[in-house]
Structure formats: C-alpha cells, structure tokens
Design an enzyme around this catalytic site. Structure first.
Site, PDB file in Angstrom:
ATOM      1  N   VAL A 173      63.059  23.449  46.907  1.00  0.00           N
ATOM      2  CA  VAL A 173      61.997  24.695  46.793  1.00  0.00           C
ATOM      3  C   VAL A 173      62.542  25.900  47.266  1.00  0.00           C
ATOM      4  O   VAL A 173      62.338  26.807  46.773  1.00  0.00           O
ATOM      5  CB  VAL A 173      60.671  24.058  47.582  1.00  0.00           C
ATOM      6  CG1 VAL A 173      59.700  25.209  47.620  1.00  0.00           C
ATOM      7  CG2 VAL A 173      60.051  23.018  46.778  1.00  0.00           C
ATOM      8  N   ILE A 174      62.891  25.922  48.429  1.00  0.00           N
ATOM      9  CA  ILE A 174      63.612  27.217  48.901  1.00  0.00           C
ATOM     10  C   ILE A 174      64.584  27.848  48.102  1.00  0.00           C
ATOM     11  O   ILE A 174      64.564  29.061  47.816  1.00  0.00           O
ATOM     12  CB  ILE A 174      64.183  27.086  50.256  1.00  0.00           C
ATOM     13  CG1 ILE A 174      63.000  26.551  51.410  1.00  0.00           C
ATOM     14  CG2 ILE A 174      64.434  28.104  51.075  1.00  0.00           C
ATOM     15  CD1 ILE A 174      63.330  25.966  52.695  1.00  0.00           C
ATOM     16  N   GLU A 193      73.104  22.583  42.694  1.00  0.00           N
ATOM     17  CA  GLU A 193      72.397  21.636  43.037  1.00  0.00           C
ATOM     18  C   GLU A 193      73.002  20.027  42.967  1.00  0.00           C
ATOM     19  O   GLU A 193      73.340  19.825  41.585  1.00  0.00           O
ATOM     20  CB  GLU A 193      70.872  21.435  42.377  1.00  0.00           C
ATOM     21  CG  GLU A 193      70.341  20.183  42.716  1.00  0.00           C
ATOM     22  CD  GLU A 193      70.008  19.569  44.045  1.00  0.00           C
ATOM     23  OE1 GLU A 193      70.099  18.690  44.343  1.00  0.00           O
ATOM     24  OE2 GLU A 193      69.517  20.732  44.940  1.00  0.00           O
ATOM     25  N   HIS A 416      35.044  31.522  31.364  1.00  0.00           N
ATOM     26  CA  HIS A 416      35.732  32.083  30.295  1.00  0.00           C
ATOM     27  C   HIS A 416      35.574  33.718  30.049  1.00  0.00           C
ATOM     28  O   HIS A 416      34.678  34.474  30.446  1.00  0.00           O
ATOM     29  CB  HIS A 416      35.347  31.611  29.018  1.00  0.00           C
ATOM     30  CG  HIS A 416      36.130  32.254  27.831  1.00  0.00           C
ATOM     31  ND1 HIS A 416      37.347  31.618  27.446  1.00  0.00           N
ATOM     32  CD2 HIS A 416      35.850  32.883  26.923  1.00  0.00           C
ATOM     33  CE1 HIS A 416      37.838  31.993  26.558  1.00  0.00           C
ATOM     34  NE2 HIS A 416      36.823  33.399  26.026  1.00  0.00           N
TER      35      HIS A 416
END
Length: 433
Positions: A173-174, A193, A416
């Site tokens: 995430v970071i 990663e 909507h």
C-alpha cells in the site's frame, strides 16, 4: 490515582482516551512526540494531502479536455509542502481542543509496575494501562536508512524537492501510493516488489490492473524481483516501503512480563496483554496497521477494561483504502479467497465505463466487484478499483455488517447520476460471474 493511563496519542490512544472521558473516568494521555501519532504526522494525513495536490495537478494537465484552457501550468513544491503542514497543524489543534478533561502529558513514559508509569522522574499511579505506541518504518539490512538517499516514508513526506528519479522498494500500500504520487509530480519512478504482483494482499485482478495502469503512466514495475539484481546507482532517492515495526522498545515490557513476539505486543481477543491490567491497541499489536482499525481497538480495549460485557475485537470487516489513481478499496473476502468460503460464493461486477458520472468526470478505469455467499446469501466481501473507491467501500462495509443480500440491494433506490449507483447496478445486471 487515574482510572486509565494511555501511552501513545496516535489514533488508538487518542480515541481510547476520548472514550474513557465519555465514561466519566480519570484519564491521562502520554505522548513523547506530537499528538496524532503516525497517522496525522507521518502517514495517512500528509500522504493524502500530497496525493490530493498531485491529483489536482493531474486534472489541470488535462483540463482542456473539459473546455478549460490553462497556460503556464507549473508545480510549486514549497507551497504544496506548506499546505500539507497547514492541514496537519489544523487537525492537531482540533485534537487538542477535544482533550478537555484529559490530562495530556508530552513526555517519554516507562512502565515501572502493573499500575505505575514513570514520567520525567515522577510516578503516575493508575488502575489500568493502555499501550498504544504505534509503529515505525521497517528497515532492510542491505538498505539502512541514511536520511539522505536511502529514505523511509517519513523522510519522503518532507523532501525539499521532487526527486528526478526514485526507486520504491516494496509494492504494498505505502509503496504504491508513493510511486503514484511522485510519478504524477514528474519523477522517473521504478517500483520493485518481491511477490508476484503489486498489492499482494488485494484481489489479484486489481493487482494486475494497477500494475498495467502504473506502466501506462511510465512507472517501471518489477515484480517477483530480487533487489540484489537491481542497479541502484541511477536513482536520486531510494524509498524503502517494506512494512512497519511495532514500537515496544523502552517500555520495560520484558521486565513486567509482557509477552512479545519480536517487537509485537501479544494480546488476547479482548486486547489484554499477559499482564492483567495492561492492554494494548493499534499498530503495536500488529493485528492490522490501519488508523481506523487502531481507533476501533482503542475503544474496544477501554470498554473491556471498564464494562461487564466484554467483546472480542472483530477483524473480519476492516476496510482497506489505497489512494492510488485510480483509488483501490476492499473489505471482507476477496474473489481469489472466495472458494474456501462455506457454500457457493457468487461474484457480481460493474464496470465504471457504464457509469454516467464516471463518464462525466472522465474517470472510467476500473470496476466494482462484490462477493456474496451464494445466490441468496449476504454480501461477504468487495473489491473496488476506480473513482472514489475509498468512499464507496463504506457502503459495502455497512452491507456486510448488516447482512444485506443482492435482493435487498436491488430493491433500494440509489441517486442518479452517482458513482454509488454502480453498486446496485452490479447486482441488477451482471447476474453474477
């Protein structure tokens, strides 16, 4: 004598202290640094402040698509940083204003007994102690932080200038948020990663989509990668985002008999440690390092200390929000894990390309994916990638908590044009996939 002494004024400790005050208890809140902890000072708030500025810059660059022509568009990093700091100051002032009735002590604390805390040479006596000391960026042995070229997320938020080239180590995430942020601001970004995909804890299809989007933005992405094979010389800055370490050092925890696993403070289902009147909440328990979950833990811990009806902390419905562009959010069961759910899980889906407001805003990348426990079963999970995903996920978190089914969603009326009506459309027209 206090009823409760809280160590750490991050989101867990602050909300715990507020709850104790609401219960009419005598409470003190001890913090060695700034009120607000990681979330306010080094995490959620400053990152989102910078990401919002980057989003506005991104929109301004394509304003001509909306009939708005801008000349001489440029970034002013100094003003962006000043705005971020102003937001932090304003929110910190708001937190202080809510502290009436709570004794706030800005100092280092050490637990010297089950009911004793030493602060500035003075002994504070209390019936209960809540440890809420948070976490810090984790360091890699081969990439020690030097605060200059090899930096943590803390230093990334206070850079004096936008780096020309940036290597982000860690695609969680970071790492993904920072990669997207600096790429939008003009840095040449590479993200690496070790797992097979970015955001390994998220829906696999979402992971593949954000990798594709990153590549379209010019971000170099290496997954399933070995850091040792990468040449580090071309990068101005190396940002290490490989997790966080619980802050339990300096509390005299081992002398008290607190059970630790590494730096993590071990708690039971009720957030009680191995010492009867000492509880822990937030990142230091390493249950889920999210500010909103830390706040929840803090409140649950206080109620378990002082209420006859103890409740176990619930980890099953914790929304995750990722402020990439487009945003990502999820809650509950992911599609790749739905097969292990008892009964026949069913997947419903809606693509933002079919949403009127997404078309109006020209933000049509992504989809809403919802998992139910069979045809007539309740919603058990959802993953969203697309505009305002971090807002939309609250609807589905509520649905899981309330046990809503596809039939109930079909019977509702959604406004909507809105992005939220895409949730109902998923149930109306996809028929499950």
């Amino acid at each position: 004598m206090y009823d409760l002494a809280v160590i750490g004024a991050g989101w867990a400790g602050f909300n715990a202290a507020l709850r104790a005050k609401e219960l009419g208890l005598a409470v003190c809140l001890i913090e060695s640094r700034q009120i607000g902890g990681t979330c306010l000072n080094h995490g959620c708030i400053p990152t989102k402040a910078l990401i919002t500025c980057a989003k506005i810059f991104s929109l301004a660059k394509r304003s001509a698509d909306f009939g708005v022509e801008l000349d001489n568009l440029r970034l002013n990093w100094r003003l962006i940083q000043e705005r971020k700091n102003k937001v932090i100051r304003h929110l910190a002032q708001g937190m202080h204003s809510r502290m009436s009735g709570i004794n706030f002590i800005n100092s280092v604390a050490q637990i010297t007994g089950p009911g004793e805390i030493t602060v500035d040479g003075q002994v504070i006596r209390t019936k209960f102690i809540l440890i809420a000391t948070g976490s810090s960026p984790a360091e890699l042995p081969e990439l020690k932080f030097d605060q200059e070229r090899i930096i943590s997320s803390d230093q990334a938020l206070t850079l004096g200038q936008i780096p020309q080239s940036l290597l982000v180590v860690g695609g969680g995430v970071i790492g993904c948020e920072f990669a997207g942020l600096f790429a939008t601001l003009g840095s040449r970004v590479t993200i690496i990663e070790k797992m097979p995909g970015l955001l390994p804890a998220e829906d696999k299809e979402v992971s593949r989509k954000i990798e594709s989007i990153f590549k379209k933005k010019g971000i170099q992405v290496y997954t399933g990668a070995d850091l040792s094979t990468l040449d580090l010389k071309p990068y101005d800055k190396i940002l290490v985002c490989t997790g966080r370490t619980p802050n339990s050092q300096g509390l005299a925890a081992q002398d008290l008999g607190l059970v630790l696993e590494g730096h993590k403070i071990i708690v039971d289902a009720y957030l009680k440690t191995s010492v009867g009147n000492i509880y822990a909440a937030g990142d230091c328990t390493a249950k889920s390092m999210l500010a909103h979950y830390a706040a929840y833990q803090g409140v649950v811990a206080v109620e378990n200390m002082f209420s006859g009806n103890k409740q176990a902390a619930d980890y099953s419905v914790v929304p995750v929000c990722i402020f990439t562009d487009p945003q990502i959010a999820s809650v509950g069961v992911k599609e790749n894990a739905a097969s292990v759910y008892p009964g026949q899980a069913k997947v419903y889906r809606f693509d933002f390309r079919a949403n009127a407001l997404a078309q109006i805003a020209d933000e049509t990348e992504g989809w809403i994916k919802i998992i139910t426990a069979g045809d007539n079963g309740p919603v058990i999970g959802a993953s969203i990638i697309g505009p305002q995903a971090t807002e939309l996920i609250s609807v589905l978190s509520t649905a899981i908590n309330a046990g809503f089914t596809a039939v109930q969603f079909r019977a509702m009326i959604f406004a909507h044009p809105t992005l939220a009506e895409g949730i109902q459309e998923a149930f109306k027209h996809s028929g499950g996939i």
